[in-house]
Write a protein that holds these residues in place. Structure first.
Motif, PDB file in Angstrom:
ATOM      1  N   THR A  80       0.962   3.187  -5.700  1.00 55.85           N
ATOM      2  CA  THR A  80       1.353   4.503  -5.204  1.00 55.85           C
ATOM      3  C   THR A  80       2.805   4.778  -5.612  1.00 55.85           C
ATOM      4  N   PRO A  81       3.196   6.038  -5.795  1.00 53.88           N
ATOM      5  CA  PRO A  81       4.500   6.279  -6.422  1.00 53.88           C
ATOM      6  C   PRO A  81       5.724   5.939  -5.573  1.00 53.88           C
ATOM      7  N   THR A  82       5.661   6.136  -4.270  1.00 56.21           N
ATOM      8  CA  THR A  82       6.906   5.971  -3.493  1.00 56.21           C
ATOM      9  C   THR A  82       6.756   4.930  -2.388  1.00 56.21           C
ATOM     10  N   ARG A  83       7.926   4.455  -1.965  1.00 61.87           N
ATOM     11  CA  ARG A  83       7.966   3.456  -0.898  1.00 61.87           C
ATOM     12  C   ARG A  83       7.337   3.997   0.381  1.00 61.87           C
ATOM     13  N   GLU A  84       7.723   5.249   0.719  1.00 59.87           N
ATOM     14  CA  GLU A  84       7.234   5.826   1.976  1.00 59.87           C
ATOM     15  C   GLU A  84       5.708   5.878   1.991  1.00 59.87           C
ATOM     16  N   LEU A  85       5.168   6.334   0.864  1.00 60.12           N
ATOM     17  CA  LEU A  85       3.722   6.437   0.769  1.00 60.12           C
ATOM     18  C   LEU A  85       3.087   5.049   0.890  1.00 60.12           C
ATOM     19  N   ALA A  86       3.701   4.066   0.239  1.00 62.51           N
ATOM     20  CA  ALA A  86       3.151   2.702   0.281  1.00 62.51           C
ATOM     21  C   ALA A  86       3.153   2.173   1.714  1.00 62.51           C
ATOM     22  N   LEU A  87       4.246   2.404   2.430  1.00 58.38           N
ATOM     23  CA  LEU A  87       4.320   1.886   3.799  1.00 58.38           C
ATOM     24  C   LEU A  87       3.302   2.594   4.696  1.00 58.38           C
ATOM     25  N   GLN A  88       3.130   3.878   4.423  1.00 55.69           N
ATOM     26  CA  GLN A  88       2.150   4.648   5.187  1.00 55.69           C
ATOM     27  C   GLN A  88       0.726   4.123   4.939  1.00 55.69           C
ATOM     28  N   ILE A  89       0.430   3.845   3.682  1.00 59.13           N
ATOM     29  CA  ILE A  89      -0.920   3.362   3.350  1.00 59.13           C
ATOM     30  C   ILE A  89      -1.129   1.972   3.958  1.00 59.13           C
ATOM     31  N   ASN A  90      -0.079   1.162   3.915  1.00 57.49           N
ATOM     32  CA  ASN A  90      -0.174  -0.174   4.500  1.00 57.49           C
ATOM     33  C   ASN A  90      -0.457  -0.069   6.006  1.00 57.49           C
ATOM     34  N   ARG A  91       0.235   0.867   6.649  1.00 61.68           N
ATOM     35  CA  ARG A  91       0.011   1.064   8.093  1.00 61.68           C
ATOM     36  C   ARG A  91      -1.418   1.527   8.348  1.00 61.68           C
ATOM     37  N   ALA A  92      -1.900   2.436   7.466  1.00 56.24           N
ATOM     38  CA  ALA A  92      -3.275   2.944   7.635  1.00 56.24           C
ATOM     39  C   ALA A  92      -4.270   1.789   7.492  1.00 56.24           C
ATOM     40  N   ALA A  93      -4.010   0.886   6.519  1.00 57.00           N
ATOM     41  CA  ALA A  93      -4.928  -0.251   6.312  1.00 57.00           C
ATOM     42  C   ALA A  93      -4.996  -1.087   7.589  1.00 57.00           C
ATOM     43  N   LEU A  94      -3.847  -1.331   8.203  1.00 56.99           N
ATOM     44  CA  LEU A  94      -3.828  -2.153   9.419  1.00 56.99           C
ATOM     45  C   LEU A  94      -4.506  -1.424  10.582  1.00 56.99           C
ATOM     46  N   ASP A  95      -4.296  -0.112  10.650  1.00 56.59           N
ATOM     47  CA  ASP A  95      -4.942   0.672  11.733  1.00 56.59           C
ATOM     48  C   ASP A  95      -6.461   0.666  11.568  1.00 56.59           C
ATOM     49  N   TYR A  96      -6.906   1.042  10.372  1.00 57.18           N
ATOM     50  CA  TYR A  96      -8.358   1.128  10.166  1.00 57.18           C
ATOM     51  C   TYR A  96      -9.004  -0.262  10.215  1.00 57.18           C
ATOM     52  N   GLY A  97      -8.223  -1.277   9.853  1.00 61.76           N
ATOM     53  CA  GLY A  97      -8.802  -2.633   9.791  1.00 61.76           C
ATOM     54  C   GLY A  97      -8.518  -3.459  11.033  1.00 61.76           C
ATOM     55  N   LYS A  98      -8.123  -2.782  12.132  1.00 62.33           N
ATOM     56  CA  LYS A  98      -7.704  -3.600  13.280  1.00 62.33           C
ATOM     57  C   LYS A  98      -8.859  -4.374  13.922  1.00 62.33           C
ATOM     58  N   GLY A  99     -10.095  -3.959  13.655  1.00 59.76           N
ATOM     59  CA  GLY A  99     -11.236  -4.706  14.195  1.00 59.76           C
ATOM     60  C   GLY A  99     -11.623  -5.884  13.306  1.00 59.76           C
ATOM     61  N   MET A 100     -10.917  -6.072  12.201  1.00 57.08           N
ATOM     62  CA  MET A 100     -11.304  -7.144  11.271  1.00 57.08           C
ATOM     63  C   MET A 100     -10.439  -8.370  11.511  1.00 57.08           C
ATOM     64  N   ARG A 101     -11.081  -9.530  11.457  1.00 54.30           N
ATOM     65  CA  ARG A 101     -10.318 -10.757  11.760  1.00 54.30           C
ATOM     66  C   ARG A 101      -9.468 -11.160  10.566  1.00 54.30           C
ATOM     67  N   ASN A 102      -8.235 -11.529  10.849  1.00 58.54           N
ATOM     68  CA  ASN A 102      -7.326 -12.098   9.835  1.00 58.54           C
ATOM     69  C   ASN A 102      -7.094 -11.217   8.614  1.00 58.54           C
ATOM     70  N   LEU A 103      -7.120  -9.922   8.792  1.00 59.15           N
ATOM     71  CA  LEU A 103      -6.830  -9.049   7.648  1.00 59.15           C
ATOM     72  C   LEU A 103      -5.354  -9.214   7.280  1.00 59.15           C
ATOM     73  N   ARG A 104      -5.092  -9.471   6.032  1.00 55.14           N
ATOM     74  CA  ARG A 104      -3.700  -9.661   5.612  1.00 55.14           C
ATOM     75  C   ARG A 104      -3.327  -8.636   4.533  1.00 55.14           C
ATOM     76  N   THR A 105      -2.268  -7.914   4.802  1.00 57.36           N
ATOM     77  CA  THR A 105      -1.821  -6.915   3.824  1.00 57.36           C
ATOM     78  C   THR A 105      -0.386  -7.237   3.411  1.00 57.36           C
ATOM     79  N   ALA A 106       0.005  -6.732   2.264  1.00 53.89           N
ATOM     80  CA  ALA A 106       1.401  -6.890   1.828  1.00 53.89           C
ATOM     81  C   ALA A 106       1.856  -5.559   1.244  1.00 53.89           C
ATOM     82  N   ALA A 107       3.018  -5.089   1.696  1.00 53.39           N
ATOM     83  CA  ALA A 107       3.608  -3.880   1.101  1.00 53.39           C
ATOM     84  C   ALA A 107       4.673  -4.338   0.126  1.00 53.39           C
ATOM     85  N   LEU A 108       4.468  -4.078  -1.158  1.00 54.41           N
ATOM     86  CA  LEU A 108       5.396  -4.562  -2.184  1.00 54.41           C
ATOM     87  C   LEU A 108       6.140  -3.355  -2.735  1.00 54.41           C
ATOM     88  N   VAL A 109       7.262  -3.053  -2.105  1.00 54.90           N
ATOM     89  CA  VAL A 109       7.975  -1.829  -2.466  1.00 54.90           C
ATOM     90  C   VAL A 109       9.432  -2.114  -2.761  1.00 54.90           C
TER      91      VAL A 109
END
Ligand code: AMP
Length: 450
Positions: A80-109
């Protein structure tokens, strides 16, 4: 259609309900079933269309239902082009995936510490959300391996290319397996983006669901002409005192202007903060958090820094400096009217910038309404409220009622009567005479107090 009919699993449906979504957006309805089937996608959509969930929900479902290969590299990579967008998408992944066990994400910005990112790459990662520059850094240092990528998402692809990331993107994609599923989201799918799409996708399904007109039908778009800087400042003050104003993003042309306007607004008693590319990532994050918490009322931002900001309380966008390109205008006004709400975008335009009004109208296919605030009218009467396109010449005709010059007999702004712009308390900061209502130009008395 509801989310369950799209084929999403129960944990995800629960997260969707918790997020308060009742029905899929158009782009979600089209993209989710195709993405779940493993098809490559080319989606023309804008921020605000619900595109993040459109790619993230199927990606999470794949993670939850299929085992990953050996290794530590991400199984899902989002560029994704910008840091803000990346952090937002990372947050969305954690929100939508909160029912999943051990979901691990990394924001590389860019702009945030390497150490933290390196720690997040020490253990296997499910989802990496990255800006191209920082990901290339990690690749060159051998800190990340992309051979496990099953799903690649290119978000705001047109913007990444505009920002000069073509080579980086190609380099990154070249290190992912050819068997991956690729989903590309972009405001436009033509030109360079189209060429890239042809190279990176296989038998892609093309989805074009969001027209610019549909996208901003919920945003009232207004132009106020300003004689000079001092006039603009008074207009801004009056607009910010509008009781309908919840939170606002004010756009400035430069970082310095953003700083100065924010300082002036604070001195006038507004809870204002600047947001621009010279601020450290930590400061930017704190500022955005202040907006989300409602502590900050007015964000004074530059184009790049504000791209992708998603705060539902933003009721207004004010272009203190008019955007240089019509495309920037569309990105700016997309900060309001989010998550099914309505919004208002006001552009303060110098008389010499009249051509920009026409450029924007041509680009969006929608007329801009030219208005004045009583007591703060420009010295030069705004003569054209008429869009430069007609029913036959433009991409869309527009509503003739709304395209009448604001001073034309019978012209009536849609909101006249409920005082949407009544600049209550406009006397503050030397804003001039009190006025109760926002009215069309010719009907309003000439300004006396400036
Ligand atoms: P995006 O286009 O991904 O930036 O999403 C724009 C906004 O819409 C975000 O605030 C999302 O939380 C919200 N959103 C996404 N999908 C839905 C939905 N189905 N219903 C309501 N809001 C949604």
């Amino acid at each position: 259609m509801n989310f369950a009919e799209l084929g999403l699993m129960p944990q995800l449906l629960e997260a969707i309900t918790a997020a308060g979504y009742t029905d899929p957006t158009t782009v979600q309805g089209e993209a989710i079933p195709a993405a779940l089937a493993g098809t490559d996608l080319l989606v023309s959509s804008h921020t605000g269309s619900g595109k993040t969930a459109a790619f993230m929900l199927p990606a999470l479902q794949r993670l939850a239902t299929q085992p990953g290969g050996k290794g530590k590299g991400p199984r899902v990579l989002v560029l994704t082009p910008t840091r803000e967008l990346a952090l937002q998408i990372n947050r969305a992944a954690l929100d939508y995936g909160k029912g999943m066990r051990n979901l691990r994400t990394a924001a590389l910005v860019g702009g945030s510490s390497y150490a933290h990112q390196l720690r997040s790459l020490e253990r296997p990662v499910d989802i990496a959300v990255a800006t191209p520059g920082r990901l290339i850094d990690h690749l060159e240092r051998g800190r990340i391996d992309l051979s496990r990528v099953e799903i690649l998402v290119l978000d705001e692809a047109d913007r990444m290319l505009d920002m000069g990331f073509l080579e980086d993107v190609e380099n990154i994609v070249g290190r992912t397996p050819a068997t991956r599923q690729t989903m590309m989201f972009s405001a436009t799918l033509d030109g360079v983006v189209g060429n890239l799409a042809r190279k990176l996708t296989r038998d892609a399904r093309r989805i074009e669901v969001v027209t610019s007109e549909q996208q901003h039908a919920n945003v009232e778009q207004i132009v106020l002409y300003a004689d000079d800087l001092s006039h603009k400042t008074k207009l801004l003050d009056a607009l910010l005192r509008n009781p309908d104003m919840q939170q606002c993003v004010v756009f400035a042309a430069t970082k310095m202007a953003a700083e100065q306007i924010a300082i002036q607004l604070e001195e006038s008693g507004f809870r204002a903060a600047p947001l621009h590319g010279d601020m450290h990532q930590g400061q930017r994050n704190r500022t955005l958090q202040g907006m989300r918490d409602g502590r900050t009322q007015v964000l004074v931002a530059t184009d790049v820094a504000a791209r992708g900001i998603d705060v539902a309380g933003i009721s207004h966008v004010i272009n203190f400096d008019s955007p240089r390109q019509a495309e920037d205008y569309v990105h700016r006004i997309g900060r309001t009217g989010r998550a099914g709400r309505t919004g208002t975008a006001v552009t303060l335009m110098g008389h010499h910038e009249r051509h920009r009004t026409r450029d924007i109208e041509r680009y969006t296919g929608q007329p801009l309404r030219i208005e004045t605030i009583i007591g703060l009218e420009p010295r030069r009467r705004p003569t054209t409220g008429k869009p430069s396109f007609g029913p036959s010449s433009g991409p869309r005709g527009g509503d003739p009622r709304r395209s009448r010059p604001s001073g034309a007999p019978g012209a009536r702004p849609a909101h006249a009567g409920h005082g949407a712009y009544a600049p209550h308390g406009a006397a503050g900061a030397g804003a001039g005479p009190r006025s109760e209502r926002y009215q069309p130009g010719a009907a309003a008395p000439r300004s006396r107090a400036r």
